[in-house]
Design a protein around this motif. Structure first.
Motif, PDB file in Angstrom:
ATOM      1  N   LEU A  33       0.834  -1.202   0.000  1.00  0.00           N
ATOM      2  CA  LEU A  33       0.000   0.000   0.000  1.00  0.00           C
ATOM      3  C   LEU A  33       0.870   1.255   0.000  1.00  0.00           C
ATOM      4  O   LEU A  33       0.569   2.228  -0.704  1.00  0.00           O
ATOM      5  N   ARG A  34       1.954   1.225   0.743  1.00  0.00           N
ATOM      6  CA  ARG A  34       2.852   2.379   0.782  1.00  0.00           C
ATOM      7  C   ARG A  34       3.380   2.704  -0.616  1.00  0.00           C
ATOM      8  O   ARG A  34       3.449   3.876  -1.015  1.00  0.00           O
ATOM      9  N   ASP A  35       3.742   1.698  -1.369  1.00  0.00           N
ATOM     10  CA  ASP A  35       4.256   1.916  -2.724  1.00  0.00           C
ATOM     11  C   ASP A  35       3.203   2.576  -3.608  1.00  0.00           C
ATOM     12  O   ASP A  35       3.519   3.466  -4.411  1.00  0.00           O
ATOM     13  N   ASP A  50       2.880   3.246   9.627  1.00  0.00           N
ATOM     14  CA  ASP A  50       2.291   1.929   9.404  1.00  0.00           C
ATOM     15  C   ASP A  50       0.858   1.844   9.913  1.00  0.00           C
ATOM     16  O   ASP A  50      -0.010   1.234   9.269  1.00  0.00           O
ATOM     17  N   ALA A  51       0.586   2.437  11.078  1.00  0.00           N
ATOM     18  CA  ALA A  51      -0.747   2.365  11.664  1.00  0.00           C
ATOM     19  C   ALA A  51      -1.772   3.068  10.779  1.00  0.00           C
ATOM     20  O   ALA A  51      -2.915   2.613  10.638  1.00  0.00           O
ATOM     21  N   PHE A  52      -1.370   4.174  10.181  1.00  0.00           N
ATOM     22  CA  PHE A  52      -2.250   4.908   9.271  1.00  0.00           C
ATOM     23  C   PHE A  52      -2.612   4.042   8.068  1.00  0.00           C
ATOM     24  O   PHE A  52      -3.783   3.923   7.697  1.00  0.00           O
ATOM     25  N   LEU A  53      -1.633   3.414   7.460  1.00  0.00           N
ATOM     26  CA  LEU A  53      -1.880   2.568   6.287  1.00  0.00           C
ATOM     27  C   LEU A  53      -2.706   1.338   6.649  1.00  0.00           C
ATOM     28  O   LEU A  53      -3.598   0.933   5.895  1.00  0.00           O
ATOM     29  N   LEU A  54      -2.421   0.760   7.799  1.00  0.00           N
ATOM     30  CA  LEU A  54      -3.144  -0.438   8.225  1.00  0.00           C
ATOM     31  C   LEU A  54      -4.629  -0.140   8.434  1.00  0.00           C
ATOM     32  O   LEU A  54      -5.490  -0.982   8.152  1.00  0.00           O
ATOM     33  N   MET A  55      -4.925   1.049   8.894  1.00  0.00           N
ATOM     34  CA  MET A  55      -6.319   1.449   9.098  1.00  0.00           C
ATOM     35  C   MET A  55      -7.107   1.362   7.784  1.00  0.00           C
ATOM     36  O   MET A  55      -8.246   0.883   7.758  1.00  0.00           O
ATOM     37  N   PHE A  56      -6.493   1.790   6.694  1.00  0.00           N
ATOM     38  CA  PHE A  56      -7.169   1.768   5.397  1.00  0.00           C
ATOM     39  C   PHE A  56      -7.188   0.359   4.800  1.00  0.00           C
ATOM     40  O   PHE A  56      -8.148  -0.011   4.112  1.00  0.00           O
ATOM     41  N   LEU A  57      -6.162  -0.402   5.054  1.00  0.00           N
ATOM     42  CA  LEU A  57      -6.165  -1.792   4.593  1.00  0.00           C
ATOM     43  C   LEU A  57      -7.305  -2.570   5.232  1.00  0.00           C
ATOM     44  O   LEU A  57      -8.004  -3.342   4.566  1.00  0.00           O
ATOM     45  N   ARG A  58      -7.493  -2.380   6.505  1.00  0.00           N
ATOM     46  CA  ARG A  58      -8.577  -3.077   7.195  1.00  0.00           C
ATOM     47  C   ARG A  58      -9.940  -2.631   6.669  1.00  0.00           C
ATOM     48  O   ARG A  58     -10.856  -3.442   6.528  1.00  0.00           O
ATOM     49  N   ALA A  59     -10.074  -1.347   6.376  1.00  0.00           N
ATOM     50  CA  ALA A  59     -11.357  -0.838   5.890  1.00  0.00           C
ATOM     51  C   ALA A  59     -11.726  -1.418   4.531  1.00  0.00           C
ATOM     52  O   ALA A  59     -12.910  -1.505   4.190  1.00  0.00           O
ATOM     53  N   ARG A  60     -10.728  -1.821   3.754  1.00  0.00           N
ATOM     54  CA  ARG A  60     -10.974  -2.371   2.421  1.00  0.00           C
ATOM     55  C   ARG A  60     -10.534  -3.833   2.308  1.00  0.00           C
ATOM     56  O   ARG A  60     -10.243  -4.330   1.237  1.00  0.00           O
TER      57      ARG A  60
END
Length: 307
Positions: A33-35, A50-60
């Protein structure tokens, strides 16, 4: 990053079963996702968090492309609805929180969605508009979704309509309804597991009819209406509910605690204000400089057409 030590085994299992999240794949997922986010030249966001990105990964549900698009939309909507997001902080709704309009209710089972109650009847139409009340709710949801447990369980929204009158209801309009539904459904990493309207008045169909046209079928299927609180027991453990909704506890101490917690989170919201959408031409002329000397966005915001 690994928060497996702070997510319980039950929540890890729920995340695996419902979201496709695997602790052993977390670093790979976050980097993927970062890439994608770094390749989005219009976007300036905390991609190293990482926590910010993980939040969006979980949402989708760990769909990289969908998560990347949601991040873009999360910041894009702040330009599209600039007036709504101006000063988007808990202090903006301070008096509403202090009136106990919004309350985070206790969660009985850790794997249950986080319940949040809005006591619409506490809204004084002489001092606040419907848009201000809805903004205060969006701000509290924003805080709730930054809590990792809620990212896994989702949230359930309860709206107690006891005490509302036509003076409240007549402020509803399609423009505002479309805006709020667009934010909740398409511009926040939030999984709404249910919406319960309680003590619905006879004119509720008018208000709901305006909002319903902008809801996805998925969300419409998660709407429940209750003429009285009596039917809440079919959906919730009574221990979760305050006394006036059929439970046993006094809500006021919890309301005050949540209001203070919201106001104490002011700086978390301020810190995110430096991020946003920028024009590609501004980016290309400032390669390598993601922010100006003051820590803000380099270049100008991209203005969007509003339907």
């Amino acid at each position: 990053m690994s928060d497996s030590d702070t997510l319980s085994e039950a929540l890890q299992e729920k995340a695996r079963a419902e979201l496709g999240e695997k602790v052993e794949w977390r670093e790979r997922d976050i980097q993927a996702l970062r890439d994608l986010v770094k390749a989005d030249l219009e976007l300036y966001c905390p991609h190293e968090d990482d926590a910010f990105l993980l939040m969006f990964l979980r949402a989708r549900k760990f769909d990289y492309d969908s998560a990347a698009k949601l991040i873009h939309r999360y910041f894009e909507v702040r330009v599209e609805y600039e007036d709504f997001y101006k000063g988007f902080r808990p202090s903006m709704a301070k008096s509403l929180y202090e009136k106990g309009l919004y309350v985070r209710l206790p969660r009985i089972k850790e794997t249950d969605p986080q319940p949040v109650l809005t006591r619409v009847g506490n809204w004084d139409v002489e001092t606040h508009t419907m848009e201000e009340v809805l903004r205060g709710n969006i701000i509290q949801i924003e805080k709730l979704i930054r809590i990792k447990e809620n990212q896994v369980t989702g949230v359930v929204l309860l709206m107690d309509l006891n005490g509302i009158t036509w003076s409240h209801a007549k402020q509803a309009n399609p423009f505002l309804a479309k805006r709020i539904m667009s934010i909740i459904q398409h511009a926040m990493p939030c999984r709404v597991k249910g919406m319960h309207y309680i003590n619905v008045p006879h004119f509720f169909d008018y208000v709901f009819g305006i909002a319903k046209q902008f809801m996805t079928e998925k969300l419409r299927n998660r709407i429940h209406t209750h003429v009285t609180p009596e039917t809440l027991k079919d959906h919730f453990d009574l221990e979760m509910l305050p006394d006036f909704l059929g439970g046993k506890y006094d809500i006021e101490p919890i309301a005050k605690e949540w209001a203070q917690e919201m106001l104490d989170s002011e700086q978390d919201f301020v810190a995110r204000e430096k991020y946003g959408i920028r024009k590609v031409d501004a980016v290309s002329s400032n390669q390598g400089n993601s922010a100006d000397a003051a820590g803000g966005i380099t270049g100008t915001f991209k203005k969007l057409n509003v339907d």
